[in-house]
Design a protein around this motif. Structure first.
Motif, PDB file in Angstrom:
ATOM      1  N   PHE A 148     117.673  30.227  25.384  1.00  0.00           N
ATOM      2  CA  PHE A 148     117.218  28.984  24.778  1.00  0.00           C
ATOM      3  C   PHE A 148     115.738  29.050  24.391  1.00  0.00           C
ATOM      4  O   PHE A 148     115.328  28.446  23.402  1.00  0.00           O
ATOM      5  N   TYR A 152     117.402  29.820  20.677  1.00  0.00           N
ATOM      6  CA  TYR A 152     117.538  28.426  20.276  1.00  0.00           C
ATOM      7  C   TYR A 152     116.272  27.940  19.566  1.00  0.00           C
ATOM      8  O   TYR A 152     116.343  27.163  18.607  1.00  0.00           O
ATOM      9  N   ARG A 155     116.392  28.471  15.940  1.00  0.00           N
ATOM     10  CA  ARG A 155     117.219  27.516  15.192  1.00  0.00           C
ATOM     11  C   ARG A 155     116.412  26.296  14.777  1.00  0.00           C
ATOM     12  O   ARG A 155     116.708  25.661  13.764  1.00  0.00           O
ATOM     13  N   ASN A 219     125.989  20.698  20.840  1.00  0.00           N
ATOM     14  CA  ASN A 219     125.848  21.840  21.743  1.00  0.00           C
ATOM     15  C   ASN A 219     126.866  22.940  21.462  1.00  0.00           C
ATOM     16  O   ASN A 219     126.571  24.131  21.656  1.00  0.00           O
ATOM     17  N   ASP A 221     127.922  24.160  18.778  1.00  0.00           N
ATOM     18  CA  ASP A 221     127.517  25.071  17.710  1.00  0.00           C
ATOM     19  C   ASP A 221     126.571  26.166  18.189  1.00  0.00           C
ATOM     20  O   ASP A 221     126.501  27.236  17.598  1.00  0.00           O
ATOM     21  N   SER A 222     125.844  25.896  19.279  1.00  0.00           N
ATOM     22  CA  SER A 222     124.879  26.883  19.786  1.00  0.00           C
ATOM     23  C   SER A 222     125.196  27.321  21.214  1.00  0.00           C
ATOM     24  O   SER A 222     124.337  27.877  21.901  1.00  0.00           O
ATOM     25  N   GLU A 223     126.423  27.071  21.668  1.00  0.00           N
ATOM     26  CA  GLU A 223     126.770  27.344  23.057  1.00  0.00           C
ATOM     27  C   GLU A 223     126.712  28.829  23.384  1.00  0.00           C
ATOM     28  O   GLU A 223     126.491  29.220  24.537  1.00  0.00           O
ATOM     29  N   ASN A 224     126.885  29.687  22.383  1.00  0.00           N
ATOM     30  CA  ASN A 224     126.803  31.129  22.645  1.00  0.00           C
ATOM     31  C   ASN A 224     125.439  31.536  23.178  1.00  0.00           C
ATOM     32  O   ASN A 224     125.311  32.564  23.854  1.00  0.00           O
ATOM     33  N   ILE A 225     124.422  30.726  22.917  1.00  0.00           N
ATOM     34  CA  ILE A 225     123.074  31.060  23.381  1.00  0.00           C
ATOM     35  C   ILE A 225     122.993  31.012  24.900  1.00  0.00           C
ATOM     36  O   ILE A 225     122.203  31.729  25.508  1.00  0.00           O
TER      37      ILE A 225
END
Length: 264
Positions: A148, A152, A155, A219, A221-225
């Motif tokens: 993150f 993140y 992003r 969240n 959409d970016s949960e792979n982070i």
């Protein structure tokens, strides 16, 4: 969950749960106990039905949070502590903040540096005083925040700017942080509390269920982070044990420039 906190203050007021890092004597830098209490407080806040927002802030007038307390970084309360991949449960704190069903707001009145900048990045919204400053410091002290704190961040501000933030470790005033998309709004210092209270009042009129679903959607959409972060922090643990990383901590505490090349 406990309400007997030492490092933080927990209150329900101004249409929000207020979680205040209460270590102004060290610029609200966090240690193991601070993170343990913040994780507990965030879980407690998630169950508070009277409000839709959680405001994260720092005590005093100088700092929101300046990251990990370097004085305990290599002590039994730091790297070799009982919880978390690197001794302090940073990844658990990030998850607790991100998984809130409520709107998280970082109220930044001063320095948001290092891990403090990451906290502000993860919060759904960030409102800052015109006196606030943001930035990373990890590579200056032999540290880094994967996941993150890096992926993140890119992003929000874009790849080029995120790399600049980490590779140069400069400080960015609130106006520039707003321009790059790191924060939502800048207000005069004396208006910060009122502005945050106004946002919380508006949010408190909204449907809690709708907010929770919207957050889950954002969240997802970016949960792979999260996976990247947990993998990366395993690498950070090994790095923290290196003399190169330890040199950064020693130099910080001795108030001198580190000599990383000697150990690289």
């Amino acid at each position: 969950m406990s309400s007997n906190y030492k490092d933080i203050i927990y209150e329900v007021r101004d249409d929000a749960v207020q979680i205040i890092i209460n270590r102004p004597e060290v610029m609200n830098a966090f240690r193991l106990q601070t993170l343990e209490e913040m994780i507990d407080a965030l879980k407690r806040a998630d169950e508070e039905k009277s409000v839709n927002a959680v405001v994260l802030s720092g005590a005093g007038d100088r700092a929101f949070c300046t990251g990990g307390d370097q004085k305990v970084h290599l002590s039994e309360d730091g790297l070799y502590g009982p919880r978390g991949t690197v001794g302090m449960p940073v990844e658990d704190m990030h998850s607790a903040l991100r998984d809130l069903r409520k709107v998280s707001i970082a109220k930044v009145q001063g320095f948001a540096i290092g891990g403090g900048n990451v906290f502000a990045t993860i919060c759904d919204l960030t409102i800052a005083s015109e006196k606030a400053q943001f930035g990373q410091v990890g590579p200056k002290v032999g540290s880094v925040d994967p996941g993150f704190g890096t992926a993140y961040l890119s992003r929000l501000v874009g790849e080029k700017k995120a790399r600049e933030i980490w590779f140069l470790c400069r400080r960015y005033p609130a106006a520039e942080a707003l321009q790059m998309g790191l924060i939502n709004k800048v207000v005069p210092h004396e208006e910060l509390d009122a502005e945050v209270a106004s946002w919380c009042a508006d949010i408190n009129q909204m449907s809690p269920g709708a907010i929770a679903i919207a957050k889950r959607s954002f969240n997802a959409d970016s949960e792979n982070i999260r996976g990247i972060g947990f993998l990366g922090i395993q690498a950070v643990k090994g790095f923290y044990m290196s003399e190169e990383s330890k040199e950064g901590v020693r130099a910080f505490n001795e108030r001198r420039k580190p000599d990383f090349k000697k150990y690289s």
